[in-house]
Design a protein around this motif. Structure first.
Motif, short mmCIF file in Angstrom:
data_model
loop_
_atom_site.label_atom_id
_atom_site.label_comp_id
_atom_site.label_asym_id
_atom_site.label_seq_id
_atom_site.Cartn_x
_atom_site.Cartn_y
_atom_site.Cartn_z
N LYS A 110 0.71 -1.31 -0.19
CA LYS A 110 -0.12 -0.08 0.10
C LYS A 110 0.92 1.43 0.06
N GLN A 139 -5.86 8.18 6.94
CA GLN A 139 -5.41 7.31 5.75
C GLN A 139 -4.01 6.84 6.19
N ARG A 141 -4.01 4.22 8.85
CA ARG A 141 -4.61 3.04 8.70
C ARG A 141 -3.70 2.15 7.75
N GLN A 142 -2.95 2.93 6.77
CA GLN A 142 -2.18 2.01 5.90
C GLN A 142 -0.98 1.40 6.58
N THR A 186 0.14 -2.00 9.03
CA THR A 186 -0.39 -3.14 9.09
C THR A 186 0.44 -4.15 9.91
N SER A 228 -5.82 2.76 -4.04
CA SER A 228 -6.30 2.14 -3.00
C SER A 228 -6.68 2.93 -1.76
N ALA A 262 -8.02 3.07 2.73
CA ALA A 262 -8.56 2.55 3.80
C ALA A 262 -10.11 3.05 3.86
N TYR A 290 -9.34 -2.42 3.59
CA TYR A 290 -8.41 -1.98 2.72
C TYR A 290 -9.08 -2.29 1.36
N GLU A 337 -4.06 -6.63 4.19
CA GLU A 337 -3.53 -5.30 4.13
C GLU A 337 -4.19 -4.37 5.18
N ALA A 338 -5.58 -4.87 5.64
CA ALA A 338 -6.33 -4.06 6.49
C ALA A 338 -6.00 -4.95 8.01
#
Lengths: 362, 362
Positions: free
Chosen positions: A97, A176, A179-180, A182, B39, B41, B72, B130-131
Motif C-alpha cells: 500500500k 489514511q 490506517r495504511q 499493518t 487504494s 482504507a 483496505y 493489508e487491513a
C-alpha cells in the motif's frame, strides 16, 4: 488577531485552489495501458507434520502441511514497457500500500512509474499483509502508538507539523496514513525477506530493486544473493548496513529512541557483489546536521551518517554508491516517505534522472 | 495395460495442447485500459488512550491513538465503464487475492470483469491482509491444516481429486492455492466487516456486491444497512443466513465438520430490505443431493439446502432471490472457488447473463 485569521483564511483558500488544480491535472491524465497484470506468491517454505493425513480425522494435523514465509506480489506491465521492471519493497509496519495511492488521494510511485513505462512489482513481504502465513507464531495487539509514528516518520513533532513538511495537514489524510500501517503476523526476519525477494528476481529476471526504510537491509542482501538485481534504490534505510569483515565502523551515537546505530559484517567476497551495481540512497528533510536531543531528527541523522560511511566503503572497493540528502539537491520538506509526499512527482523525477544516468531506463 | 497407458498419454497431451491454446489466447488479449486505479482504507474505528501524549515520552501509550477495523480497498476503473461497479468481498482465510490471478496463472474475476467494462473494487476485510490493524488482540499460529482445506474446499477427498474437478492437478498450482490463504489478525466479526463494507458503498455510491463463502453473511447485512447495494451475488455462502423473526427454519443436519447449520433471525422490517434487490447464489459441483457421511459433500449440501430455504423466504415476501446449483445449469466440476476454477470464464458468463437479465450491466 482578526487580520491574522483573515490571512489564514486567504492562505487556506489559495492552498485549496492550488490543490484542486493539481487534482484536476491528475484527473485529466491519459488512461493506463496495461498489457498484463496479476498476482502470485513467491518463495517461502513448508513444514509437514509427522504421520499420515486421514480424511476422516481431517482436523488432526497429522500428515498435514503448512506453507508460509512467501511474499505476495502484485504486478502490472504497461504497453511498450522498458526493459527493467521496478520491484518495490516496503518498510516496517507497511505493506505494498505504501507505493499506491497517497494518504491524500494522489498517485503514488505505482502509477507514476507505470506512466513512465516501467513494469511495476509491488511486494507484501513474508509475514505481512496478504503474505500473512508465517512459519513462526505471533501475537497481534492493538497498541496506541500513532503519535509516536507521526514523530518518528518526521511529519513533525506531534502535534506540530514541521513548517515545511510535504505532508497534507488535514485529518482525513492523517487517518489514511495511520490506517495504511499493518502488523507483522510473525517477527521481521531479514533472512526470510531476502529469500522471498530473491526468489522473485529468480522468477522474473533482471530488475531494479526499490526499498523503503527497514526494506533496505534485505535489499542489500538480495543484491548479494542474486545477480538479477541490476541496481538498488533505497529510500531512508536505517538498519541493515553490511560492511566487510575488518571494516566495521564504530556505532553512530544517537538520541533516537532506538539508541546507537550499528552495522554488521559479512565476508569481503560477499560485500564485493555490492560494488558491481549502481546504488542510490535518498533521505528527506528535517534530519539533524549535528547531534541533537530532538530524537526523531537525531535518529535519522544517525541513519544518514551510517549510509554515508557505507557508501564510502562501497566506493573504496570500486563500487558506485551515492547518498542524496534531498534538501541538498534543493528538494525540501520530505518526510520518511518521500515517494508519497506532496512533492512525490519531483522525487520521482530525481529517480528518473538517476535511472537515465545509469542507463537503467532503456 | 500398455494400451491404457498410451491412451492416457494421448489424452494428457491433448489436454496440454488445449490448455496451451487457452493460455495463448489469453496472452493475445487486448491491453486493459484503466482510467483510474488506486487504494484506500475505509470505515473502521479509533481508540484513544487516556492522558496526554508527550513527545519526550513517545513510547508511552498515554494520549496516543490506534486506528483499526477498517477495510483496505484496491480499485480500477476501465475506459468506458459501465454504471455499477462490482465490489468483491472474499471468504474465510482469504484476501482480495482470491479474485486476482488463479492458482495456475490465469486471469481471475478482477481482470475478466475489467475486460467486461465493470469498475472493480477488491476488499481486504477488517483484520485481514493489508487491513491488518485490528481493535482486538489475536494470536497467529502456523497450523498444519492444508489437507483439510483441500477437502473442505472440494478439490477432492485428499489426496484424491474429484474426477471432474475444475482445478489443475499439478503441484505448482496447489502450492499457490495454499499460499493464497492468509490469517486473521483479529477474530472474524460479521458486524465489523459489515460496517466497513457499508462505509465503502457510502463512499463510492451504488454498486453490486459479490461475496464468497463467509463473506455471504456480511453481504446480506450490508445490503440491509445501505441502499447503495443494488444487487448481491454470492458464491457458496455457508453461514450467516438471516430470517424474519418467527420464520426461522429448523437447523439443517449435516455430517460436515462444523455440524448442523443454523440460521438466525432479524426483525421483519430489516429482512424486507433484502426483498428490494435481486440476489443470486451459486454453488459448485460435488455437493451431495441426499445426506451422506462424506463430510465435505455433506457440509455444502447443508449450505445449499439452507440457501434454498432462505431464497424461498425472500421470494415469499416478494423478493427476487435465485439459487443456481451450477451442475444443474450444465456447468460441471466446480470447487468452492468457481470464480477461479479452470472454467471461470464460463462461470463469469453465467454471471454476465444474470446481470444483463436484471438490467445491472448498463
Amino acid at each position: 488577531m482578526r487580520l491574522n485569521k483573515l490571512t489564514q483564511y486567504i492562505t487556506a483558500t489559495a492552498a485549496l485552489f492550488i490543490l484542486s488544480e493539481t487534482v484536476q491535472a491528475q484527473k485529466k491524465q491519459e488512461p493506463l495501458l496495461i498489457t498484463e497484470q496479476g498476482s502470485f506468491a513467491v518463495g517461502g517454505t513448508v513444514k509437514t507434520e509427522a504421520g499420515r493425513f486421514e480424511v476422516n480425522d481431517a482436523l488432526n494435523p497429522q500428515g498435514q502441511t503448512f506453507h508460509g514465509d512467501h511474499a505476495y506480489v502484485f504486478y502490472q506491465v504497461p504497453v511498450k514497457a522498458r526493459k527493467y521492471p521496478l520491484v518495490f519493497l516496503h518498510g516496517a509496519g507497511q505493506s505494498k500500500k505504501t507505493w499506491e495511492t497517497t494518504a491524500d488521494g494522489r498517485e503514488g510511485f505505482q502509477n507514476i512509474f507505470l506512466r513512465r513505462k516501467f513494469p511495476v512489482y509491488l511486494i507484501d513481504q513474508p509475514r505481512r499483509g496478504e503474505a500473512g502465513k508465517s512459519m513462526v507464531e505471533a501475537s497481534v495487539k492493538p497498541t496506541a502508538d500513532e503519535q509516536f509514528w507521526f514523530t518518528q516518520f518526521r511529519l513533525g513533532n506531534y502535534p506540530d507539523y514541521f513548517t515545511n513538511v510535504q505532508f497534507p495537514k488535514d485529518s482525513i489524510a492523517l487517518e489514511q496514513f495511520y490506517r495504511q500501517m499493518t502488523p507483522n503476523t510473525g517477527a521481521f526476519d531479514a533472512v526470510v525477506v531476502t529469500a522471498a525477494v530473491s526468489s522473485l528476481f529468480d522468477k522474473i529476471g533482471a530488475g531494479i530493486l526499490v526499498t523503503h526504510s527497514q526494506g533496505g537491509g534485505p535489499g542489500w542482501l538480495t543484491a548479494i544473493k542474486t545477480n538479477k538485481v541490476k541496481a538498488v534504490v533505497a529510500y531512508e534505510p536505517y538498519s541493515g548496513f553490511v560492511f566487510p569483515e575488518g571494516e566495521l565502523p564504530a556505532p553512530v551515537k544517537s538520541s533516537g529512541l532506538f539508541g546507537e546505530l550499528k552495522g554488521s559484517t559479512i565476508p569481503l567476497s560477499e560485500f564485493k557483489k555490492l560494488t558491481q551495481i549502481p546504488i542510490v540512497i535518498y533521505y528527506g528533510d528535517n534530519i539533524a546536521k549535528e547531534p541533537t536531543t530532538i530524537w526523531n531528527k537525531d535518529h535519522w541523522r544517525s541513519g544518514l551518517e551510517m549510509a554515508r560511511l557505507w557508501a564510502a566503503t562501497i566506493n573504496k572497493h570500486g563500487g558506485d554508491a551515492t547518498v542524496v540528502h534531498l534538501p541538498e539537491a534543493g528538494i525540501m520538506g520530505n518526510t520518511h516517505f518521500p515517494f508519497s509526499d506532496l512533492n512525490n512527482l519531483q522525487v520521482a523525477d530525481e529517480l528518473s534522472k538517476w535511472l537515465k544516468q545509469k542507463g537503467l531506463d532503456k
